[in-house]
Design a protein around this motif. Structure first.
Motif, PDB file in Angstrom:
ATOM      1  N   ILE A  94       0.812  -1.219   0.000  1.00 38.67           N
ATOM      2  CA  ILE A  94       0.000   0.000   0.000  1.00 38.67           C
ATOM      3  C   ILE A  94       0.844   1.266   0.000  1.00 38.67           C
ATOM      4  N   GLY A  95       2.003   1.236   0.666  1.00 44.71           N
ATOM      5  CA  GLY A  95       2.834   2.425   0.750  1.00 44.71           C
ATOM      6  C   GLY A  95       3.349   2.910  -0.593  1.00 44.71           C
ATOM      7  N   LYS A  96       3.448   2.003  -1.565  1.00 43.09           N
ATOM      8  CA  LYS A  96       3.945   2.384  -2.890  1.00 43.09           C
ATOM      9  C   LYS A  96       2.886   3.138  -3.688  1.00 43.09           C
ATOM     10  N   GLU A  97       1.632   2.845  -3.436  1.00 41.69           N
ATOM     11  CA  GLU A  97       0.557   3.447  -4.237  1.00 41.69           C
ATOM     12  C   GLU A  97      -0.293   4.440  -3.457  1.00 41.69           C
ATOM     13  N   TRP A  98      -0.351   4.289  -2.169  1.00 44.79           N
ATOM     14  CA  TRP A  98      -1.196   5.159  -1.352  1.00 44.79           C
ATOM     15  C   TRP A  98      -0.447   5.486  -0.060  1.00 44.79           C
ATOM     16  N   PRO A  99       0.634   6.266  -0.155  1.00 40.33           N
ATOM     17  CA  PRO A  99       1.437   6.562   1.044  1.00 40.33           C
ATOM     18  C   PRO A  99       0.629   7.311   2.097  1.00 40.33           C
ATOM     19  N   PHE A 100       0.790   6.892   3.323  1.00 41.20           N
ATOM     20  CA  PHE A 100       0.097   7.570   4.426  1.00 41.20           C
ATOM     21  C   PHE A 100       0.942   7.465   5.696  1.00 41.20           C
ATOM     22  N   PRO A 101       0.834   8.457   6.572  1.00 38.80           N
ATOM     23  CA  PRO A 101       1.594   8.406   7.830  1.00 38.80           C
ATOM     24  C   PRO A 101       0.941   7.405   8.779  1.00 38.80           C
ATOM     25  N   CYS A 102       1.599   6.286   8.989  1.00 41.64           N
ATOM     26  CA  CYS A 102       1.005   5.225   9.824  1.00 41.64           C
ATOM     27  C   CYS A 102       1.351   5.435  11.296  1.00 41.64           C
ATOM     28  N   MET A 103       2.655   5.519  11.575  1.00 39.94           N
ATOM     29  CA  MET A 103       3.096   5.628  12.962  1.00 39.94           C
ATOM     30  C   MET A 103       3.538   7.064  13.262  1.00 39.94           C
ATOM     31  N   VAL A 104       3.130   7.553  14.409  1.00 42.05           N
ATOM     32  CA  VAL A 104       3.463   8.923  14.817  1.00 42.05           C
ATOM     33  C   VAL A 104       3.888   8.917  16.286  1.00 42.05           C
ATOM     34  N   VAL A 105       4.439  10.034  16.716  1.00 44.78           N
ATOM     35  CA  VAL A 105       4.833  10.174  18.119  1.00 44.78           C
ATOM     36  C   VAL A 105       3.689  10.865  18.859  1.00 44.78           C
ATOM     37  N   ILE A 106       3.230  10.220  19.922  1.00 45.67           N
ATOM     38  CA  ILE A 106       2.078  10.726  20.668  1.00 45.67           C
ATOM     39  C   ILE A 106       2.471  10.947  22.132  1.00 45.67           C
ATOM     40  N   THR A 107       1.999  12.047  22.675  1.00 43.93           N
ATOM     41  CA  THR A 107       2.169  12.316  24.099  1.00 43.93           C
ATOM     42  C   THR A 107       0.880  12.953  24.615  1.00 43.93           C
ATOM     43  N   SER A 108       0.873  13.337  25.851  1.00 44.89           N
ATOM     44  CA  SER A 108      -0.333  13.974  26.397  1.00 44.89           C
ATOM     45  C   SER A 108      -0.244  15.483  26.246  1.00 44.89           C
ATOM     46  N   GLY A 109      -1.392  16.132  26.233  1.00 47.78           N
ATOM     47  CA  GLY A 109      -1.395  17.590  26.196  1.00 47.78           C
ATOM     48  C   GLY A 109      -0.690  18.161  27.413  1.00 47.78           C
ATOM     49  N   LYS A 110      -0.865  17.505  28.550  1.00 43.14           N
ATOM     50  CA  LYS A 110      -0.210  17.952  29.778  1.00 43.14           C
ATOM     51  C   LYS A 110       1.310  17.901  29.638  1.00 43.14           C
ATOM     52  N   MET A 111       1.822  16.856  28.992  1.00 39.47           N
ATOM     53  CA  MET A 111       3.265  16.715  28.809  1.00 39.47           C
ATOM     54  C   MET A 111       3.813  17.847  27.937  1.00 39.47           C
ATOM     55  N   THR A 112       3.081  18.198  26.895  1.00 38.82           N
ATOM     56  CA  THR A 112       3.565  19.274  26.013  1.00 38.82           C
ATOM     57  C   THR A 112       3.573  20.621  26.731  1.00 38.82           C
ATOM     58  N   LYS A 113       2.705  20.779  27.722  1.00 39.67           N
ATOM     59  CA  LYS A 113       2.643  22.049  28.451  1.00 39.67           C
ATOM     60  C   LYS A 113       3.694  22.123  29.562  1.00 39.67           C
ATOM     61  N   GLU A 114       3.880  20.993  30.267  1.00 42.53           N
ATOM     62  CA  GLU A 114       4.735  21.025  31.457  1.00 42.53           C
ATOM     63  C   GLU A 114       6.168  20.565  31.218  1.00 42.53           C
ATOM     64  N   ASN A 115       6.389  19.752  30.165  1.00 42.17           N
ATOM     65  CA  ASN A 115       7.731  19.205  29.920  1.00 42.17           C
ATOM     66  C   ASN A 115       8.072  19.257  28.428  1.00 42.17           C
ATOM     67  N   ARG A 116       7.824  20.387  27.834  1.00 39.05           N
ATOM     68  CA  ARG A 116       8.049  20.515  26.392  1.00 39.05           C
ATOM     69  C   ARG A 116       9.508  20.253  26.033  1.00 39.05           C
ATOM     70  N   ASP A 117      10.451  20.674  26.895  1.00 42.55           N
ATOM     71  CA  ASP A 117      11.866  20.462  26.586  1.00 42.55           C
ATOM     72  C   ASP A 117      12.206  18.974  26.518  1.00 42.55           C
ATOM     73  N   VAL A 118      11.553  18.172  27.374  1.00 37.59           N
ATOM     74  CA  VAL A 118      11.788  16.725  27.349  1.00 37.59           C
ATOM     75  C   VAL A 118      11.224  16.125  26.057  1.00 37.59           C
ATOM     76  N   VAL A 119      10.060  16.582  25.656  1.00 33.37           N
ATOM     77  CA  VAL A 119       9.467  16.110  24.398  1.00 33.37           C
ATOM     78  C   VAL A 119      10.383  16.441  23.226  1.00 33.37           C
ATOM     79  N   TYR A 120      10.926  17.635  23.229  1.00 29.60           N
ATOM     80  CA  TYR A 120      11.818  18.041  22.138  1.00 29.60           C
ATOM     81  C   TYR A 120      13.091  17.180  22.114  1.00 29.60           C
TER      82      TYR A 120
END
Length: 356
Positions: free
Chosen positions: A228-254
C-alpha cells in the motif's frame, strides 16, 4: 532483494516459527509485563548523567517503531539528555491507554489510535512523525494469484478488525481491487500466525507489515503482489504524548524527538549498522533456514526490512490531508462517531522550530 525459492518443508515452518517466537511472544504477552531499561547502558557518576531528564517511553515490537529501539540501543536518548525508561506494549490500544492514564509520557504508535481516543475526549497530542505505512499482500508463488482482484472468493489473513491495517484494507485496498470484504474470507490473526497460515496453505493471502514481509519472502516461496505504501502513502506511525506533557515538559518532548530524528537518519543512511543493533528485538537466532535448506543471516533479514520502510520524522501538509482522509474512513467504518479535525490533534512546534 534476493529471494530464496523452493518447496515447502517442515524446516521452513520451523524457521519462521522460530523467528515468530520473539515476535509472537511480544504480540501475545501481557502488557503489564512491559520490559524496562535505561538508555545508553551502565550509569556512571558524571555530572552529565546526573542531569539527564527522565522519560517513560512506550513502543511496539514492530519495525514501525525501529527508531525508538535504535535511539535506545545506540545511546541517542542519553546523548540528547534523557534517561529513558523503555516500556514495550503488545498493542497500540494498551500503549495509548498508558499515556492517557499518566503511566507513560510518550510513545510511537498508529495515529488511528490517537483519533479513536480523541473521539473519546482524551487529552493527547501528535507531536512528530515516525514511519509511513507499509502493509504488503503476500501470496504463495504457486497460487496463480497475480493481482488483488484475484483474491475474490479467497481467504486472507490480516490483523484484528479496527486496526490500522484493517482500516486501510477496507478503505483503500479492497476498493482498488473492485471488491469488498464480503467477497473474501477474512481471518483476523497476529502477523506471525498470518505468515505461518499462508505457508501452510491454510489461507490464500496474508496482509502484513515488517519484519514479517521480509522474513517470509527471504525464507520461503511467497511473493508480494501489492504494497500500500507504494501506491497510497500515508503516515502510519506517529509520536504521541499527552497535552499535559507538552505544556509542562516541552523540553523533554523536544529532546526525545531530537534523538528519534537522529535514529531515523541512521536507519536511512546506515541500515546495516542499524540492523545489528536492533536485530535482537525481532529474531533470537543468528540465522534462519530457507526453503532450499540454506540459511540467511537474521541481520540481513532485518536490514532488508529496514530498507523496505520509509521512516519519516516530519509531518507534511500532504500527510495531514491523508490523515483527515483516514479519519473519514473510520467514520464510514463505524469506528469514530464523527470526523476528527486532525489539525487540532497536532502540536508540530518541534519540527517548526528546527526548520528555522
Amino acid at each position: 532483494m534476493k529471494r530464496l525459492d523452493g518447496i515447502y518443508t517442515k524446516r521452513i515452518l520451523a524457521a519462521v516459527m522460530v523467528a515468530g517466537l520473539v515476535l509472537g511472544t511480544t504480540a501475545c504477552g501481557n502488557s503489564n509485563q512491559a520490559t524496562q531499561g535505561n538508555s545508553g547502558g551502565t550509569h556512571q557518576s558524571t555530572t552529565q548523567e546526573v542531569n539527564l531528564k527522565k522519560l517513560r517511553a512506550g513502543y511496539l515490537n514492530v519495525m514501525d517503531d525501529a527508531q525508538m529501539m535504535l535511539a535506545h540501543e545506540a545511546g541517542l536518548y542519553k546523548k540528547h539528555g534523557l534517561d529513558v525508561e523503555m516500556q514495550m506494549f503488545n498493542s497500540g490500544t494498551d500503549l495509548i491507554k498508558a499515556i492517557v492514564g499518566g503511566q507513560l509520557d510518550a510513545g510511537v504508535l498508529g495515529f488511528t489510535n490517537a483519533l479513536t481516543w480523541l473521539d473519546k475526549g482524551a487529552d493527547i497530542k501528535i507531536v512528530g512523525g515516525a514511519q509511513m505505512g507499509f502493509h504488503s499482500m503476500l501470496v504463495r508463488k504457486d497460487s496463480g494469484i497475480k493481482s488483488l482482484s484475484d483474491l475474490k472468493g479467497k481467504s486472507v489473513a490480516s490483523q484484528q478488525q479496527g486496526s490500522t491495517a484493517d482500516i486501510v484494507l477496507n478503505g483503500v485496498v479492497w476498493k482498488k481491487a473492485g471488491i469488498t470484504k464480503k467477497d473474501v474470507q477474512m481471518q483476523y490473526v497476529s502477523p506471525s500466525v498470518a505468515i505461518q497460515s499462508l505457508q501452510a496453505g491454510k489461507v490464500d493471502a496474508a496482509f502484513v507489515f515488517e519484519p514479517y514481509d521480509s522474513i517470509a519472502r527471504l525464507t520461503s516461496p511467497v511473493e508480494q503482489i501489492y504494497e500500500i505504501g507504494k501506491e497510497w502513502p500515508f503516515p502510519c506511525m506517529v509520536v504521541i504524548t499527552s497535552g499535559k506533557m507538552t505544556k509542562e515538559n516541552r523540553d523533554v518532548v523536544y529532546k526525545m524527538l531530537d534523538a528519534q530524528k537522529e535514529a531515523i537518519e541512521m536507519l536511512r543512511q546506515k541500515p546495516g549498522e542499524s540492523a545489528k543493533l536492533i536485530q535482537k528485538h525481532f529474531i533470537k537466532e543468528d540465522t534462519l533456514q530457507t526453503s532450499t535448506g540454506g540459511t540467511v543471516s537474521a541481520t540481513k533479514v532485518i536490514e532488508e526490512s529496514i530498507k523496505s520502510q520509509q521512516f519519516e520524522w516530519a509531518i507534511t501538509p500532504q500527510q495531514i490531508d491523508r490523515m483527515q482522509e483516514i479519519s473519514r474512513m473510520m467514520v464510514e467504518q463505524g469506528i469514530l462517531k464523527q470526523d476528527i479535525d486532525v489539525k487540532k490533534a497536532l502540536d508540530l512546534s518541534w519540527q517548526e522550530q528546527i526548520k528555522k
